[in-house]
Design a protein around this motif. Sequence first.
Motif, PDB file in Angstrom:
ATOM      1  N   THR A 185       0.830  -1.201   0.000  1.00  0.00           N
ATOM      2  CA  THR A 185       0.000   0.000   0.000  1.00  0.00           C
ATOM      3  C   THR A 185       0.862   1.247   0.000  1.00  0.00           C
ATOM      4  OG1 THR A 185      -1.701  -1.182   1.197  1.00  0.00           O
ATOM      5  CG2 THR A 185      -1.830   1.218   1.218  1.00  0.00           C
TER       6      THR A 185
ATOM      7  N   ALA B 189       2.319   1.639  -3.416  1.00  0.00           N
ATOM      8  CA  ALA B 189       1.319   2.113  -4.379  1.00  0.00           C
ATOM      9  C   ALA B 189       1.072   3.597  -4.214  1.00  0.00           C
ATOM     10  CB  ALA B 189       0.009   1.334  -4.195  1.00  0.00           C
ATOM     11  N   THR B 190       1.036   4.045  -2.943  1.00  0.00           N
ATOM     12  CA  THR B 190       0.840   5.470  -2.693  1.00  0.00           C
ATOM     13  C   THR B 190       1.984   6.283  -3.270  1.00  0.00           C
ATOM     14  OG1 THR B 190      -0.374   4.990  -0.678  1.00  0.00           O
ATOM     15  CG2 THR B 190       0.538   7.211  -0.874  1.00  0.00           C
TER      16      THR B 190
ATOM     17  N   ALA C  36       1.800   6.361  -7.021  1.00  0.00           N
ATOM     18  CA  ALA C  36       0.759   7.281  -7.488  1.00  0.00           C
ATOM     19  C   ALA C  36       1.256   8.711  -7.459  1.00  0.00           C
ATOM     20  CB  ALA C  36      -0.500   7.141  -6.623  1.00  0.00           C
TER      21      ALA C  36
ATOM     22  N   ARG D 124      -6.214  10.630 -11.438  1.00  0.00           N
ATOM     23  CA  ARG D 124      -5.806   9.224 -11.285  1.00  0.00           C
ATOM     24  C   ARG D 124      -4.956   9.042 -10.030  1.00  0.00           C
ATOM     25  NH1 ARG D 124      -7.102   5.970 -15.447  1.00  0.00           N
ATOM     26  NH2 ARG D 124      -7.526   6.906 -17.500  1.00  0.00           N
ATOM     27  N   ALA D 125      -4.100  10.014  -9.734  1.00  0.00           N
ATOM     28  CA  ALA D 125      -3.267   9.925  -8.531  1.00  0.00           C
ATOM     29  C   ALA D 125      -4.123   9.947  -7.270  1.00  0.00           C
ATOM     30  CB  ALA D 125      -2.252  11.070  -8.513  1.00  0.00           C
TER      31      ALA D 125
ATOM     32  N   ARG E  34      -7.235   8.914  -6.994  1.00  0.00           N
ATOM     33  CA  ARG E  34      -7.950   7.643  -6.898  1.00  0.00           C
ATOM     34  C   ARG E  34      -7.031   6.502  -6.485  1.00  0.00           C
ATOM     35  NH1 ARG E  34     -12.907   6.813  -8.588  1.00  0.00           N
ATOM     36  NH2 ARG E  34     -12.607   5.208  -7.001  1.00  0.00           N
ATOM     37  N   GLN E  35      -5.752   6.587  -6.831  1.00  0.00           N
ATOM     38  CA  GLN E  35      -4.819   5.582  -6.338  1.00  0.00           C
ATOM     39  C   GLN E  35      -4.585   5.748  -4.838  1.00  0.00           C
ATOM     40  OE1 GLN E  35      -1.736   5.894  -9.827  1.00  0.00           O
ATOM     41  NE2 GLN E  35      -1.436   3.926  -8.838  1.00  0.00           N
ATOM     42  N   ARG E  36      -4.535   6.999  -4.385  1.00  0.00           N
ATOM     43  CA  ARG E  36      -4.327   7.256  -2.951  1.00  0.00           C
ATOM     44  C   ARG E  36      -5.561   6.875  -2.154  1.00  0.00           C
ATOM     45  NH1 ARG E  36      -4.023   7.220   1.541  1.00  0.00           N
ATOM     46  NH2 ARG E  36      -3.042   8.662   3.026  1.00  0.00           N
TER      47      ARG E  36
ATOM     48  N   PRO F 134      -8.636   4.689  -3.089  1.00  0.00           N
ATOM     49  CA  PRO F 134      -9.274   3.874  -4.124  1.00  0.00           C
ATOM     50  C   PRO F 134     -10.744   3.552  -3.893  1.00  0.00           C
ATOM     51  CG  PRO F 134      -7.838   2.524  -2.759  1.00  0.00           C
ATOM     52  CD  PRO F 134      -7.603   3.942  -2.339  1.00  0.00           C
TER      53      PRO F 134
ATOM     54  N   ASP G 150     -14.405   9.127  -3.336  1.00  0.00           N
ATOM     55  CA  ASP G 150     -14.164   9.836  -4.586  1.00  0.00           C
ATOM     56  C   ASP G 150     -14.823  11.213  -4.583  1.00  0.00           C
ATOM     57  OD1 ASP G 150     -13.684  10.590  -7.184  1.00  0.00           O
ATOM     58  OD2 ASP G 150     -15.259   9.343  -8.043  1.00  0.00           O
TER      59      ASP G 150
END
Length: 467
Positions: free
Chosen positions: A28, A31-32, A35, A352-353, A355-357, A359, A364
């Motif tokens: 995680t 991924a952060t 992003a 997109r960044a 939404r990755q942070r 998800p 949203d």
Amino acid sequence: MTAFLTPFRSLRSPCFPRAIATAPAGATRRATLAAWLAAALLLGAAPGAIAAASSPDAAQDPAPSAARSAAPVKVALIESLSGPFANTGEAVFRNVLWAVERVNARGGVRLPASAGGARPLALERYDSKGQNEEALSALRAAIDAGARVVLQGNSSATAAVLIEAINKHNERDPARRVLFLNYSAVDPILTNEKCSFWHFRFDAHADMRMAALMEAIRGDKALQAVYLIGQDYSFGQAVLREAKRQLAAQRPDVKVVGDELHPVGRVKDFAPYAVKIQASGAQAVVTGNWGNDLTLLVKAAREVGYAGTFYTFYGNALGAPAALGDAGVGKVVAVADWLPNVPTKESEAFYRAFRQRFPSPADDYVHMRMQLMVESLAESMERAGSTDTTAVARAMETSRVQFAGQSGAMRAADHQFQQPLVVGVMERAGTPGVPFDVEGSGYGFRVVRRIAAEQAEMPQRCEMRRP
């Protein structure tokens, strides 16, 4: 890449700050970081910021070691984090948290050694419970805890009492002066008759937003009758007052067939209001409602079979699109400082960044203006070379910031941020101009008008008193 972690406190006072413990672990965390890096490359982040974020230490910690060892700059978020508008408060928290993470990932606020060197931002949250007295208690607690920057926005009435309290506090206790950054309280009076040197608004005020909506209403040639409905407090009253004024000036042929205010956050069943709207013959509803007061209103309208258009300030998220479903396609219009479907590469990378942070579809709800607000705070402190409240305020009066293809500038005369606005209409995701939906609903907003900052700007009536 996380916000600076504030020490955990076990006190149970409702206005005491809850510790921020958001450090992701393992995949995680990676991924952060990924992003943020992907966005940074497209959003034009400085090479040093990318390098700092990509180092192994930065992946584990909120800021490089120099900033971590320095005393943090405490920033207090005072917002409704419980009660009927808790979802709006949590949405704000995510936005501000992400912005703080970005500042800290590039090394924090870069100050000269004489001012303590690079310092991270530390975000602390205080629950106002949607009550002005609770907000004032939270303000006192935040000041006592060392915060000199206060953030609030989800109520113009609350913003007004905070402005008054901060004015008095700063005059009485100059050694602990406080700066108030407002991201959503849009009653025009706050940067006009109630303007304050210590208050800066980063959202377009209600009259500016209404003028943007009128761009769309002017083009609706079939419109003959509208119903005005709003929340019964300063902001809702201001929206309806300005709607009537601008309709009379720009669409005198349109008849106002309903003009109604309802209690804020206390209506559980909007069916009686929806029935009146349906019976009025109005082809459109104009409303500044937000949060559950908007979601429940549009849901009730759908259930009684109302097929008119909703011209809204906030109809683009927090459950409203899902509540309307197909009935809202082509029928819900929203004005904002930015929408996810703004057709630029920088905007797409930014969204997109986010939404990755965050998800989860329920999370949203991203606000560009809150990112610009935190960037302005960091930039103003760096130009001031200090965290001194007065020095930062003077620097912020001339702040100009740019991020993800969006830009804005503070107007010194009244501390009203000037920025472009957009108007969008609800459509099914995947249709032309709608690559992104909202909250996993399957519906998004296609941008139909883009209004330059110079066009959105309006005259001001502020008589600023400066220290």
